[in-house]
Write a protein that holds these residues in place. Structure first.
Motif, PDB file in Angstrom:
ATOM      1  N   UNK A 546      -0.523  -1.558 -17.564  1.00 56.70           N
ATOM      2  CA  UNK A 546       0.029  -2.153 -18.777  1.00 56.70           C
ATOM      3  C   UNK A 546       1.544  -2.010 -18.815  1.00 56.70           C
ATOM      4  N   UNK A 547       2.078  -1.049 -18.083  1.00 56.48           N
ATOM      5  CA  UNK A 547       3.521  -0.803 -18.119  1.00 56.48           C
ATOM      6  C   UNK A 547       4.169  -0.937 -16.745  1.00 56.48           C
ATOM      7  N   UNK A 548       3.358  -1.116 -15.682  1.00 55.02           N
ATOM      8  CA  UNK A 548       3.909  -1.078 -14.324  1.00 55.02           C
ATOM      9  C   UNK A 548       3.240  -2.137 -13.465  1.00 55.02           C
ATOM     10  N   UNK A 549       4.048  -2.840 -12.695  1.00 57.92           N
ATOM     11  CA  UNK A 549       3.537  -3.825 -11.745  1.00 57.92           C
ATOM     12  C   UNK A 549       4.061  -3.470 -10.360  1.00 57.92           C
ATOM     13  N   UNK A 550       3.185  -3.393  -9.356  1.00 57.54           N
ATOM     14  CA  UNK A 550       3.649  -3.069  -7.999  1.00 57.54           C
ATOM     15  C   UNK A 550       4.624  -4.125  -7.489  1.00 57.54           C
ATOM     16  N   UNK A 551       5.747  -3.687  -6.962  1.00 60.41           N
ATOM     17  CA  UNK A 551       6.721  -4.588  -6.352  1.00 60.41           C
ATOM     18  C   UNK A 551       7.102  -4.031  -4.995  1.00 60.41           C
ATOM     19  N   UNK A 552       7.817  -4.849  -4.233  1.00 67.19           N
ATOM     20  CA  UNK A 552       8.274  -4.378  -2.923  1.00 67.19           C
ATOM     21  C   UNK A 552       9.188  -3.170  -3.082  1.00 67.19           C
ATOM     22  N   UNK A 553      10.021  -3.191  -4.108  1.00 70.04           N
ATOM     23  CA  UNK A 553      10.999  -2.123  -4.279  1.00 70.04           C
ATOM     24  C   UNK A 553      10.378  -0.819  -4.769  1.00 70.04           C
ATOM     25  N   UNK A 554       9.439  -0.931  -5.736  1.00 70.91           N
ATOM     26  CA  UNK A 554       8.955   0.306  -6.366  1.00 70.91           C
ATOM     27  C   UNK A 554       7.782   0.950  -5.642  1.00 70.91           C
ATOM     28  N   UNK A 555       7.078   0.218  -4.761  1.00 68.06           N
ATOM     29  CA  UNK A 555       5.908   0.828  -4.112  1.00 68.06           C
ATOM     30  C   UNK A 555       5.636   0.279  -2.716  1.00 68.06           C
ATOM     31  N   UNK A 556       5.541  -1.050  -2.605  1.00 66.27           N
ATOM     32  CA  UNK A 556       4.986  -1.659  -1.402  1.00 66.27           C
ATOM     33  C   UNK A 556       5.827  -1.411  -0.152  1.00 66.27           C
ATOM     34  N   UNK A 557       7.153  -1.323  -0.301  1.00 68.27           N
ATOM     35  CA  UNK A 557       7.992  -1.036   0.872  1.00 68.27           C
ATOM     36  C   UNK A 557       8.028   0.452   1.200  1.00 68.27           C
ATOM     37  N   UNK A 558       7.376   1.259   0.356  1.00 64.61           N
ATOM     38  CA  UNK A 558       7.422   2.715   0.547  1.00 64.61           C
ATOM     39  C   UNK A 558       6.129   3.258   1.167  1.00 64.61           C
ATOM     40  N   UNK A 559       5.238   2.351   1.590  1.00 65.52           N
ATOM     41  CA  UNK A 559       4.029   2.755   2.303  1.00 65.52           C
ATOM     42  C   UNK A 559       4.048   2.100   3.672  1.00 65.52           C
ATOM     43  N   UNK A 560       3.098   2.460   4.511  1.00 65.06           N
ATOM     44  CA  UNK A 560       3.101   1.966   5.894  1.00 65.06           C
ATOM     45  C   UNK A 560       2.617   0.522   5.971  1.00 65.06           C
ATOM     46  N   UNK A 561       2.915  -0.126   7.117  1.00 62.74           N
ATOM     47  CA  UNK A 561       2.469  -1.495   7.339  1.00 62.74           C
ATOM     48  C   UNK A 561       0.947  -1.568   7.399  1.00 62.74           C
ATOM     49  N   UNK A 562       0.311  -0.531   7.996  1.00 62.60           N
ATOM     50  CA  UNK A 562      -1.150  -0.508   8.061  1.00 62.60           C
ATOM     51  C   UNK A 562      -1.757  -0.451   6.668  1.00 62.60           C
ATOM     52  N   UNK A 563      -1.128   0.312   5.773  1.00 60.61           N
ATOM     53  CA  UNK A 563      -1.592   0.395   4.387  1.00 60.61           C
ATOM     54  C   UNK A 563      -1.547  -0.992   3.740  1.00 60.61           C
ATOM     55  N   UNK A 564      -0.453  -1.737   3.997  1.00 61.10           N
ATOM     56  CA  UNK A 564      -0.316  -3.069   3.410  1.00 61.10           C
ATOM     57  C   UNK A 564      -1.374  -4.017   3.952  1.00 61.10           C
ATOM     58  N   UNK A 565      -1.672  -3.910   5.245  1.00 63.98           N
ATOM     59  CA  UNK A 565      -2.713  -4.752   5.823  1.00 63.98           C
ATOM     60  C   UNK A 565      -4.055  -4.491   5.132  1.00 63.98           C
ATOM     61  N   UNK A 566      -4.395  -3.213   5.008  1.00 60.70           N
ATOM     62  CA  UNK A 566      -5.667  -2.853   4.390  1.00 60.70           C
ATOM     63  C   UNK A 566      -5.717  -3.289   2.931  1.00 60.70           C
ATOM     64  N   UNK A 567      -4.592  -3.169   2.232  1.00 60.99           N
ATOM     65  CA  UNK A 567      -4.548  -3.553   0.832  1.00 60.99           C
ATOM     66  C   UNK A 567      -4.739  -5.064   0.674  1.00 60.99           C
ATOM     67  N   UNK A 568      -4.112  -5.853   1.537  1.00 63.23           N
ATOM     68  CA  UNK A 568      -4.261  -7.295   1.475  1.00 63.23           C
ATOM     69  C   UNK A 568      -5.716  -7.703   1.703  1.00 63.23           C
ATOM     70  N   UNK A 569      -6.361  -7.079   2.701  1.00 62.57           N
ATOM     71  CA  UNK A 569      -7.771  -7.370   2.955  1.00 62.57           C
ATOM     72  C   UNK A 569      -8.635  -7.006   1.747  1.00 62.57           C
TER      73      UNK A 569
END
Length: 627
Positions: A546-569
């Motif tokens: 309700x107060x936070x939306x994941x963005x590249x700056x605040x979260x997504x660029x701060x995890x690994x590429x493998x994490x992003x792949x798994x999250x997209x799937x």
């Protein structure tokens, strides 16, 4: 099958309907017309437009058995024509189409119903970007605002708001038309005075949720908000401009952005020095402080002299009590309040010339842009002379002043003094037990930060860290920010009492809200044992999304590429062998983060991944498991 569908199917079989010029008296609003109600103000504006430029588009109607014609489409125009002629019967002299109105006649009832449905459901309002450009072209052609308003059937205020955007760079209006930025974001671009910078910021803003405040910061990185800067409030916009200061008006925020920070700083220092000097008449010395308060370290090193209290005559004292009672009952009129203030000024007294001869003042400007004077301060080197002159007493005024303590030995032991203080405290606490409203006022006052650096009760709630280091994507509630508790500095008794009375005057609603906000800020993040915290979270109906939306700056660029792949799937439910996912996986980590950011906030991007309602609900509810 609907009438509209039937009409479309049989369109080839229907001959082109003719247009007849009919007397206005033969026309009425058909029951088939879905728009039976109309806004009077809108009709009045349309009447102005028709009176100016005439009737551009014919009406549509169906002739009834009596020979009259019911209007199927164009009911607003029919109403506006009647109103225009009521206002000016001579209007037909140069607008003959208003006396004999052009009406396209339907050949039969089925066609009439189809026309009514199509005309009234397919009509769309003009897009704001097109409206802005249309108004701008008319203005550039020499039309004034009233003319534009009458032509388009709009209010003059609406035209002014749109024209304020007409000078925006074409790419900004193009982005607005394409839905890449909001109308509010477009308004923010009006503060830009560097087109190259504006276009650069536009690229950052396309397709992203960026607040108007943030956009203005990017567009005017060096600008000073006149409404929020204490120096600007103190100096004044007129003085700043008279000195040659450059400024940009924020057309949609009722404020101005000042461009010359160095000039403002100089004007501020000069005015503070001048006003402090004027206020220092009779005092031994004056200093200025370039801060919105005076810190404790400064005043702790100085002694003080206090105003000499005045005395009221017996008659004045009786009158004071009468007026105070009326004020307490909130029935004191303006003249009575002025009289009460005058009597209070006598009681408050003032500093004598002899006191001023040994003391000085420190002048500063508050956050509200007002000059404040801390008077009656005695420097250590002046203490002895002040005591000798009788304007200071060592046992009261010289604490922290560096003066030698020469007071006689107290007849009371330290333990006895502490006991007596405990008795006094106990008495006050016992009295407070019967004064719950006063206790609540004091609690709220202490939580508000308006009480200065000291505490009211033996309670100082600490604000837990509730803002992440990267605030992008966080829709933070300003009430949860830690109040600047040093904002009021160290207050003496009189200042603190005045602050408390001012706080009480704001009412119980303000008090209760302050308690809620103050206590809410203190809730800490749990350690290992978080069951109680989780229960509170559930009771409050809290949800990080309700107060936070994941963005590249605040979260997504701060995890690994493998994490992003798994999250997209996980979020899209796509097959790992799908070509779309393979293309995503082949990207570099930064590009993956930006793509996932769009998955959380971009409807078009979600559509490209065929996100249905169930998947969207999952995306909207997703939070990382590190909470």
């Amino acid at each position: 099958m609907s009438n509209v569908t039937a009409f479309a199917r049989d369109a080839r079989a229907i001959e082109a309907p003719g247009i007849e010029a009919l007397p206005l008296s033969d026309l009425y609003l058909s029951d088939m017309n879905p728009r039976q109600e109309a806004d009077p103000e809108g009709i009045a504006l349309l009447a102005d437009s028709i009176a100016m430029i005439g009737l551009i588009q014919p009406l549509a109607g169906l002739r009834d058995p009596q020979g009259k014609v019911g209007i199927l489409a164009g009911g607003r125009r029919w109403r506006a024509i009647r109103l225009a002629l009521e206002r000016d019967p001579e209007l037909v002299a140069h607008r003959p189409e208003l006396a004999f109105v052009p009406v396209r006649l339907a050949p039969d009832e089925a066609t009439a119903r189809a026309w009514a449905a199509v005309e009234n459901t397919a009509r769309e309002d003009l897009h704001p970007a097109d409206e802005i450009r249309a108004y701008g072209r008319m203005r550039d052609g020499g039309a004034d605002v009233p003319t534009i308003a009458r032509t388009f059937g709009a209010t003059e205020a609406h035209v002014y708001r749109r024209l304020a955007l007409a000078a925006l760079p074409a790419p900004v209006l193009d982005a607005l038309k394409a839905g890449e930025i909001t109308l509010g974001a477009a308004k923010a671009f009006t503060v830009a005075d560097d087109e190259a910078l504006a276009l650069s910021v536009l690229e950052q803003a396309r397709g992203r949720e960026m607040s108007e405040h943030r956009l203005k910061q990017l567009l005017q990185p060096e600008a000073i908000n006149a409404a929020g800067d204490r120096r600007a409030r103190f100096v004044g916009i007129d003085a700043y401009r008279a000195a040659g200061g450059r400024m940009t008006a924020d057309l949609f925020a009722d404020t101005a952005l000042l461009q010359d920070g160095e000039l403002l700083a100089r004007l501020f220092a000069e005015k503070l020095t001048a006003e402090a000097a004027a206020a220092a008449e009779g005092w031994k010395w004056v200093e200025t402080v370039d801060a919105p308060w005076i810190d404790y370290q400064t005043t702790a090193a100085l002694g003080r002299v206090y105003p000499v209290e005045g005395e009221l005559t017996e008659e004045q004292a009786e009158r004071f009590d009468e007026l105070a009672e009326l004020a307490e009952a909130e029935v004191l009129d303006e003249d009575g309040q002025a009289e009460l203030d005058a009597l209070q000024a006598i009681l408050d007294g003032g500093f004598t010339d002899e006191q001023k001869a040994h003391a000085g003042i420190i002048a500063y400007v508050s956050n509200e842009g007002e000059l404040r004077l801390h008077q009656g301060l005695v420097r250590p080197e002046d203490t002895a002379a002040a005591v000798e002159a009788g304007v200071m007493q060592e046992n009261r005024h010289t604490i922290g002043s560096g003066a030698k303590d020469s007071k006689p030995k107290s007849p009371y032991s330290g333990a006895l003094v502490e006991d007596m203080r405990a008795v006094r405290l106990h008495a006050v606490q016992a009295a407070l037990l019967a004064k719950p409203e006063l206790v609540l006022d004091l609690l709220a006052f202490g939580l508000s930060g308006e009480s200065g650096n000291d505490r009211v009760f033996g309670i100082r709630p600490e604000t837990a860290r509730n803002y992440p280091s990267v605030t992008d994507g966080l829709d933070g509630d300003p009430r949860l920010a830690d109040p600047e508790r040093t904002g009021s500095g160290w207050l003496d008794d009189d200042e603190r009492l005045l602050a408390f009375r001012t706080f009480i005057e704001k009412g119980k609603k303000h008090r209760n809200a302050t308690i809620t906000e103050g206590i809410a800020r203190t809730l800490p993040y749990p350690g290992i044992r978080d069951g109680f915290f989780a229960a509170i979270e559930d009771m409050a109906g809290a949800d990080p999304r309700k107060v936070w939306t994941p963005t590249a700056e605040n979260f997504l660029s701060r995890v690994s590429a493998d994490y992003l792949d798994a999250l997209m799937l996980d979020l899209t439910g796509t097959d790992p062998q799908d070509s779309g996912f393979k293309a995503f996986k082949a990207q570099k980590k930064a590009a993956k983060a930006l793509s996932l950011e769009k998955l959380f906030s971009d409807a078009d991007y979600q559509a490209a991944w065929q996100i249905d309602a169930e998947k969207k609900a999952k995306i909207d509810a997703w939070v990382p498991d590190c909470f």
